[in-house]
Design a protein around this motif. Structure first.
Motif, PDB file in Angstrom:
ATOM      1  N   LEU A   1       0.811  -1.219   0.000  1.00 35.02           N
ATOM      2  CA  LEU A   1       0.000   0.000   0.000  1.00 35.02           C
ATOM      3  C   LEU A   1       0.845   1.269   0.000  1.00 35.02           C
TER       4      LEU A   1
ATOM      5  N   SER B   1       2.029   2.588  -4.075  1.00 39.91           N
ATOM      6  CA  SER B   1       0.805   3.396  -3.960  1.00 39.91           C
ATOM      7  C   SER B   1       0.308   3.910  -5.301  1.00 39.91           C
TER       8      SER B   1
ATOM      9  N   THR C   1      -2.358   1.526  -5.904  1.00 35.09           N
ATOM     10  CA  THR C   1      -3.280   1.184  -4.817  1.00 35.09           C
ATOM     11  C   THR C   1      -3.952   2.410  -4.204  1.00 35.09           C
ATOM     12  N   SER C   2      -3.804   3.577  -4.805  1.00 39.28           N
ATOM     13  CA  SER C   2      -4.302   4.800  -4.178  1.00 39.28           C
ATOM     14  C   SER C   2      -5.631   5.286  -4.727  1.00 39.28           C
ATOM     15  N   SER C   3      -6.236   4.529  -5.612  1.00 37.90           N
ATOM     16  CA  SER C   3      -7.571   4.897  -6.044  1.00 37.90           C
ATOM     17  C   SER C   3      -8.569   4.451  -4.976  1.00 37.90           C
ATOM     18  N   ARG C   4      -9.803   4.787  -5.170  1.00 37.80           N
ATOM     19  CA  ARG C   4     -10.873   4.334  -4.279  1.00 37.80           C
ATOM     20  C   ARG C   4     -11.820   3.449  -5.083  1.00 37.80           C
TER      21      ARG C   4
ATOM     22  N   HIS D   1      -9.245   1.295  -0.357  1.00 41.13           N
ATOM     23  CA  HIS D   1      -8.474   1.594  -1.565  1.00 41.13           C
ATOM     24  C   HIS D   1      -8.954   0.662  -2.679  1.00 41.13           C
TER      25      HIS D   1
ATOM     26  N   SER E   1      -7.254  -1.372  -6.240  1.00 41.69           N
ATOM     27  CA  SER E   1      -6.081  -1.642  -7.080  1.00 41.69           C
ATOM     28  C   SER E   1      -6.400  -1.276  -8.529  1.00 41.69           C
TER      29      SER E   1
ATOM     30  N   ARG F   1      -2.937   8.319  -0.343  1.00 42.77           N
ATOM     31  CA  ARG F   1      -4.205   8.713   0.271  1.00 42.77           C
ATOM     32  C   ARG F   1      -4.070   8.904   1.780  1.00 42.77           C
TER      33      ARG F   1
END
Length: 537
Positions: free
Chosen positions: A90, A94, A97-100, A367, A369, A438
């Motif tokens: 994470l 990132s 992996t930093s989207s929602r 988060h 992916s 994030r």
């Protein structure tokens, strides 16, 4: 074979194919992290908790390891409760992996402008992030220290006058501070409509978005087409949206009106309006960004301070030791200052232990992916919903000695409060603020709020457990003493609060009286009732 016979066999083959496909829906694909057994189509929906999600996820973490997976229909969820995997995946990766995850309920409530939950790292998110980072630089936070200090003094004054209402005093304090710094308007009393409306809306949002509280609309999109009479979540979203928009747009418009009348007071929104074209912001983006700042700043501070007082009241030996330390450093002739915090190691340990003992957002924010990845030997496909189980990390018996016990001493013997011999290579002090790109941008402001108030409250008051919802004060604090929801905090409790001396009480009154010129800069829009309230102070 006749044409009719051929068609018959074709339909049979097609039916068999569809049947086999349906049986695979909900099944855990090869290569995913382990997890609880699934059922066809449902996956793990039937096992998904409807409240206190972090508790069940922590139990599964002990059973299946530091990374495990759940199937929700055809969707995949991965839960991480290993500091090492958090760092390796994470944090270090990132970018992917930093989207929602796409959360339909959030979009319906915020029109896609909720900063914390914007799904894609696109131009809207980047514009909002650049803007909020301007507000939270070290220099910007220093400019807000005067109002931050006097709001903390009012918390002491209110508690001195009405100690039985500590819960609402803390809520007023945190909400008013963020309203002042962000929107340029404060709330001198809890009964202010802005405070009560915000608290009501925020509680509704937290309850609506807790994992398991409503059907998995995003992982089973067909649910979006269920008529509203059978889909209560649609009415809930519509109601929250109307209340939230009225609040944030109203505060934005008041700020614009003050600017037109040349009555500026240095608020964040003034800066945004001044630079909105350069930042690429619309008026709605400005209003909702102000709202996001209010949500992130006030909710965290309220929960932490309420948990802090609960822990002090239930652990008099910890409180007595903290009193002794602060008396040696500060004394009784003046209030603490921020510079004192560095000389109070036990107090710093208490703050860390409160964060560990019950983090405000125990599962963090989800988060998503954006690319396929191999993590710790497991395959994590693109589009997976990712959770960092902060509570699970902080309550792992392999990492912490007696994790269910409130014990600040653990941070005096170990940098991260861990047991001897634990590999702390992946540890951070700020897991409770999130991870990767994030991570909460308000760390500096939030830490300052907490430092200032924890020092002040311990310097000024004694907290003693009384009744505490009829629970035995000798029984350790349980997770059921806290509310369920995306963000959580102690359930209402009462404790006996007394000033530590008449001298300290007099200093609080004097400091509060001297704060009036700073308060008045943020009191332009007070109602007649509030003007009368302030006049009677």
């Amino acid at each position: 074979m006749t044409m009719s016979g051929l068609l018959g066999w074709s339909f049979i083959a097609l039916g068999a194919f569809i049947f086999r496909y349906i049986l695979k829906v909900g099944s855990r694909e090869t290569g995913l992290p382990p997890g609880p057994p699934t059922l066809p189509v449902l996956g793990n929906i039937h096992q998904f908790p409807t409240k206190y999600t972090h508790i069940q996820f922590s139990r599964w973490g002990k059973q299946f390891g530091g990374i495990f997976s759940l199937k929700i229909g055809s969707g995949t969820m991965v839960v991480i409760s290993s500091p090492r995997i958090v760092k390796d995946y994470l944090d270090k990766r990132s970018a992917s992996t930093s989207s929602r995850p796409h959360i339909r309920m959030v979009e319906m409530i915020t029109d896609g402008l909720g900063f914390a939950m914007i799904s894609a790292l696109g131009p809207v998110w980047k514009s909002l992030r650049r803007a909020i980072q301007m507000f939270l630089t070290k220099e910007a936070c220093r400019r807000h220290l005067p109002i931050e200090r006097v709001e903390a003094i009012q918390l002491l004054y209110d508690t001195l006058k009405q100690p039985e209402d500590l819960f609402t005093h803390v809520q007023r304090h945190a909400t008013s501070l963020i309203l002042s710094t962000v929107f340029g308007v404060r709330s001198p009393r809890y009964e202010n409509s802005t405070v009560t409306e915000f608290i009501d809306v925020q509680h509704r949002v937290e309850a609506a978005l807790e994992p398991g509280a409503h059907p998995p609309i995003d992982l089973m999109p067909i649910l979006q087409y269920v008529p509203e009479r059978w889909a209560s979540w649609k009415g809930i979203c519509r109601d929250i949206r109307a209340k939230q928009r009225k609040l944030y747009v109203g505060l934005r418009d008041k700020c614009e009106a003050r600017m037109r009348e040349d009555r500026r007071n240095g608020s964040f929104l003034e800066t945004l309006f001044d630079q909105k074209d350069a930042l690429g912001l619309t008026r709605d983006m400005i209003g909702y960004l102000g709202g996001a700042s209010l949500e992130g700043g006030s909710v965290t501070a309220v929960s932490h301070l309420q948990t802090f007082v609960l822990c002090m009241a239930c652990h008099p030996e910890v409180q007595a030791r903290a009193h002794m330390e602060i008396d040696q450093v500060v004394g009784s002739n003046r209030m603490p200052s921020l510079e004192d915090f560095e000389h109070l190691p036990y107090l710093r340990a208490i703050v860390k232990e409160v964060h560990r003992f019950y983090p405000v957002v125990p599962m963090g924010l989800p988060h998503a992916s954006t690319s396929d990845e191999m993590v710790d030997g497991f395959f994590i496909p693109k589009g997976t919903t990712l959770f960092m189980n902060i509570y699970g990390i902080y309550h792992d018996e392999d990492l912490f000695e007696d994790p269910e016990v409130f014990n600040p001493d653990r941070y005096l013997s170990s940098e991260f409060g861990t047991k001897p011999g634990v590999d702390t290579a992946g540890f951070r002090h700020d897991f409770h603020f999130g991870c990767g790109r994030r991570i909460c941008p308000g760390i500096l402001l939030g830490d300052t709020m907490i430092m200032m108030n924890v020092m002040n409250l311990l310097w000024a008051f004694n907290f003693k457990a009384v009744d505490m919802n009829k629970r035995d004060p000798h029984v350790p604090i349980q997770y059921t003493d806290f509310t369920a929801g995306l963000a959580t905090g102690p359930k209402p409790y009462q404790c006996d609060i007394k000033p530590r001396s008449q001298e300290r009480a007099d200093i609080v009154r004097s400091e509060f009286a001297q704060a009036r010129p700073i308060f008045s800069m943020f009191e332009h829009e007070l109602s007649p009732e509030e003007k009368d309230f302030v006049a009677h102070w």
